[in-house]
Design a protein around this motif. Structure first.
Motif, short mmCIF file in Angstrom:
data_model
loop_
_atom_site.label_atom_id
_atom_site.label_comp_id
_atom_site.label_asym_id
_atom_site.label_seq_id
_atom_site.Cartn_x
_atom_site.Cartn_y
_atom_site.Cartn_z
N ALA A 1 -13.59 0.98 5.67
CA ALA A 1 -14.84 -0.18 5.50
C ALA A 1 -15.23 -0.23 5.12
CB ALA A 1 -15.10 0.01 7.42
N LEU A 2 -15.98 0.94 4.55
CA LEU A 2 -17.10 1.15 3.49
C LEU A 2 -16.70 -0.23 1.99
CD1 LEU A 2 -18.73 4.35 3.70
CD2 LEU A 2 -19.92 2.34 4.30
N LEU A 3 -15.52 0.18 1.64
CA LEU A 3 -14.31 -0.13 0.57
C LEU A 3 -14.14 -1.50 0.77
CD1 LEU A 3 -12.23 2.65 -0.03
CD2 LEU A 3 -13.73 1.84 -1.70
N VAL A 4 -14.00 -2.07 2.26
CA VAL A 4 -13.91 -3.27 2.06
C VAL A 4 -15.02 -4.72 1.69
CG1 VAL A 4 -13.82 -5.25 3.82
CG2 VAL A 4 -11.86 -3.57 4.00
N GLU A 5 -16.40 -4.19 1.64
CA GLU A 5 -17.26 -4.64 1.64
C GLU A 5 -18.02 -4.54 0.15
OE1 GLU A 5 -22.46 -4.97 2.52
OE2 GLU A 5 -21.07 -2.79 3.83
N LYS A 6 -17.94 -2.87 -0.52
CA LYS A 6 -17.74 -2.61 -1.28
C LYS A 6 -16.65 -3.48 -2.58
CE LYS A 6 -19.90 1.62 -0.76
NZ LYS A 6 -20.05 3.11 -1.81
N LEU A 7 -15.54 -4.46 -2.72
CA LEU A 7 -14.59 -4.24 -3.43
C LEU A 7 -14.49 -6.25 -3.04
CD1 LEU A 7 -11.81 -2.10 -2.94
CD2 LEU A 7 -13.51 -2.47 -4.68
N GLU A 8 -14.73 -6.87 -2.05
CA GLU A 8 -15.28 -7.14 -1.79
C GLU A 8 -16.80 -7.97 -3.14
OE1 GLU A 8 -15.27 -9.26 2.17
OE2 GLU A 8 -13.56 -9.68 1.97
N LYS A 9 -17.43 -7.08 -2.71
CA LYS A 9 -18.51 -7.49 -3.77
C LYS A 9 -18.43 -7.88 -5.32
CE LYS A 9 -22.32 -6.38 -0.60
NZ LYS A 9 -23.11 -5.44 -0.72
N ILE B 1 -14.75 3.07 -8.20
CA ILE B 1 -15.64 2.87 -6.95
C ILE B 1 -15.21 3.62 -5.18
CG2 ILE B 1 -16.46 1.01 -5.04
CD1 ILE B 1 -16.25 -1.47 -7.88
N VAL B 2 -13.54 2.86 -5.67
CA VAL B 2 -13.01 4.18 -4.10
C VAL B 2 -13.22 5.86 -4.83
CG1 VAL B 2 -10.70 4.78 -3.51
CG2 VAL B 2 -11.09 2.11 -4.80
N THR B 3 -12.93 6.03 -5.86
CA THR B 3 -12.85 7.44 -5.61
C THR B 3 -14.56 7.78 -5.63
OG1 THR B 3 -11.66 7.54 -7.57
CG2 THR B 3 -12.86 9.36 -7.28
N GLU B 4 -15.37 7.47 -5.46
CA GLU B 4 -16.60 7.96 -5.36
C GLU B 4 -17.02 7.90 -4.07
OE1 GLU B 4 -18.90 5.47 -7.74
OE2 GLU B 4 -18.37 6.05 -10.32
N THR B 5 -16.62 6.73 -3.21
CA THR B 5 -16.87 6.01 -1.71
C THR B 5 -16.04 7.22 -1.47
OG1 THR B 5 -17.10 4.11 -3.01
CG2 THR B 5 -16.94 5.04 -0.18
N VAL B 6 -15.08 7.30 -1.14
CA VAL B 6 -14.35 9.03 -0.55
C VAL B 6 -14.55 10.02 -0.80
CG1 VAL B 6 -12.02 9.98 -1.22
CG2 VAL B 6 -11.06 8.07 -1.21
N GLU B 7 -15.57 10.75 -2.44
CA GLU B 7 -16.25 12.01 -2.53
C GLU B 7 -17.36 11.90 -1.66
OE1 GLU B 7 -16.75 14.73 -6.05
OE2 GLU B 7 -16.75 12.18 -6.69
N LYS B 8 -18.19 10.75 -1.39
CA LYS B 8 -18.84 10.40 -0.63
C LYS B 8 -18.40 11.18 0.87
CE LYS B 8 -23.78 8.26 -0.46
NZ LYS B 8 -24.26 7.24 -0.84
N ASN B 9 -18.13 10.32 1.17
CA ASN B 9 -17.75 10.81 2.44
C ASN B 9 -16.87 11.78 2.93
OD1 ASN B 9 -19.81 8.12 3.70
ND2 ASN B 9 -18.37 7.08 1.86
#
Length: 442
Positions: A24-32, A77-85
């Motif tokens: 869900a976080l990535l959907v928002e980040k990637l659309e940007k 972006i994906v890697t950082e988001t996965v690592e953080k969460n």
């Protein structure tokens, strides 16, 4: 524009985290970043019987179009988001991310099917990623790559459902979920043909809310994206919703169950469908679990209906030797002196053996039940004194308190993949659909 698939798995632990939340976080980040989603995020439940499974054994994938020169930025972006969460450091939590460009090869689709119905290993996954020019990233062990690749490989072109998952704000996670019970009941009654497993009327229990410390507020499962959005709008929460997103999923489809020809083909940790005859009458063991033996000429295996399975346990207890049935469930291996066992999710009664009862004859003079005078000596009537050496026991066919048909565990004890009774006859086949206008917020 390039088609890019991103698969993610094994990010959560019993104490925190949720792989769908990362999606869900990535959907928002990637659309940007101006990517164009061409299908809903996928939530793929894998074989629920593997011993190393995560909490719900679900992996997610995202598929979208992006500029070729943005791929490396997107991967970061994906890697950082996965690592953080992710709950990295918790024993057994091994996040993995898979990136794959272009169309999904058939060999990866086959791998996905095996990950849902059986056992695969990380070496297979890594070889396939390399063979087809993908990239795998992981932080501890590589196990998360298995689910990441499987989520990409499962196309969901056949039967599928949808789940709208709403998430809590950080300050409320770990507290009791504040969801209005009456609104859940009202939604269920209004949407019962388009959604499923919302509320347990027998126990008065809400089924759309989890109970752990994860960020999920509720998850509404249904037959279409439009249906789950409509149902979501009918629910009331006494706490803010941070975000929500719709997933296309294999939940409620029985995707994990694989028919085997005989009991001899049953393997540990595999979800199976197998037919046979009851060869030993059911026994009730401590905690009200019911166990019986099933045979088919190639072998014999124990079948168990545990107390939480409710109606299914009661049905199992009424079986008798000679009944022809079909059982569906996961295979637990032989351990600690206990035999290999199929833990039942469903049971289909195909043919019931007649229940034959022998009883003493009725007296021809007064109609009372006669009694035996001893072996080979005939019968006498205690009431009127009539005796007969030629009388014999009567053969009575008693009606069974069980009917042929399909029996399923109640919704409160169903696994994510178990197809509920309301979905029979509603299976989808080769259905292609476009994204609805609003399928996530923000």
């Amino acid at each position: 524009m390039v088609k890019l698939h991103v698969g993610i798995d094994d990010t959560d632990s019993p104490r925190t985290g949720c792989t769908t939340y990362i999606a869900a976080l990535l959907v928002e980040k990637l659309e940007k970043k101006n990517v164009t989603f061409i299908e809903y995020p996928k939530l793929i439940r894998l074989n629920p019987n593997v011993p190393w499974k995560t909490r719900g054994n679900g992996a997610v994938s995202l598929t979208f179009l992006c500029q070729k020169d943005m791929i490396e930025k997107i991967k970061d972006i994906v890697t950082e988001t996965v690592e953080k969460n992710s709950d990295i450091g918790y024993p057994g939590t091994d996040p993995g991310v898979v990136f794959l460009e272009g169309e999904v090869p058939e060999e990866i689709e086959v791998f996905a099917r095996k990950a849902i119905t059986g056992i695969v290993d990380k070496e297979q996954a890594l070889k396939l990623v390399e063979k087809y020019g993908g990239e795998a990233r992981f932080f501890e062990d590589e196990r998360g790559v298995i689910g990441g690749l499987a989520a990409i490989g499962e196309s969901l072109d056949g039967d599928h459902t949808y789940e709208l998952i709403a998430y809590r704000t950080p300050e409320n996670r770990g507290t009791v979920r504040k969801v209005d019970k009456d609104s859940v009941i009202a939604m269920d009654r209004a949407m019962h043909r388009e959604t499923f497993n919302n509320f347990d009327y027998e126990k008065g229990r809400i089924l759309i809310t989890p109970h752990g410390p994860d960020p999920v507020l509720w998850g509404v499962r249904g037959e279409s994206a439009e249906a789950v959005v409509k149902a979501h709008r009918m629910l009331k929460a006494y706490e803010p919703i941070e975000r929500w997103v719709i997933f296309k999923t294999n939940q409620g489809t029985d995707a994990h169950l694989r028919r085997v020809k005989s009991i001899s083909e049953v393997k540990p940790f595999h979800p199976v469908i197998v037919e046979g005859e009851v060869s030993e009458n059911p026994k009730t063991i401590p905690r009200r679990h019911v166990v019986f033996k099933l045979s088919d000429g190639t072998g014999t295996i124990d079948c168990a209906a545990f107390e939480p399975t409710g109606t299914l346990r009661k049905v199992a207890a009424r079986l008798q030797i000679g009944d022809l049935i079909e059982v569906m469930g996961g295979v637990k291996p032989r351990t600690d002196g206990k035999p290999e066992t199929i833990n039942l999710e469903k049971l289909r009664v195909i043919r019931l053996k007649p229940k034959v009862v022998f009883r003493n004859p009725d007296c021809p003079e007064c109609g009372s039940r006669m009694e035996s005078m001893g072996k080979g000596k005939g019968y006498r009537c205690r009431k009127c004194g009539f005796k007969s050496r030629s009388a014999s026991k009567q053969t009575i066919i008693e009606e069974r308190d069980l009917k042929p048909g399909l029996y399923i565990t109640p919704p409160r004890s169903q696994r994510h993949l178990t197809k509920p009774i309301v979905r029979y006859g509603r299976e989808k086949h080769d259905l292609k659909e476009k994204l609805i206008e609003v399928w996530h917020e923000p």
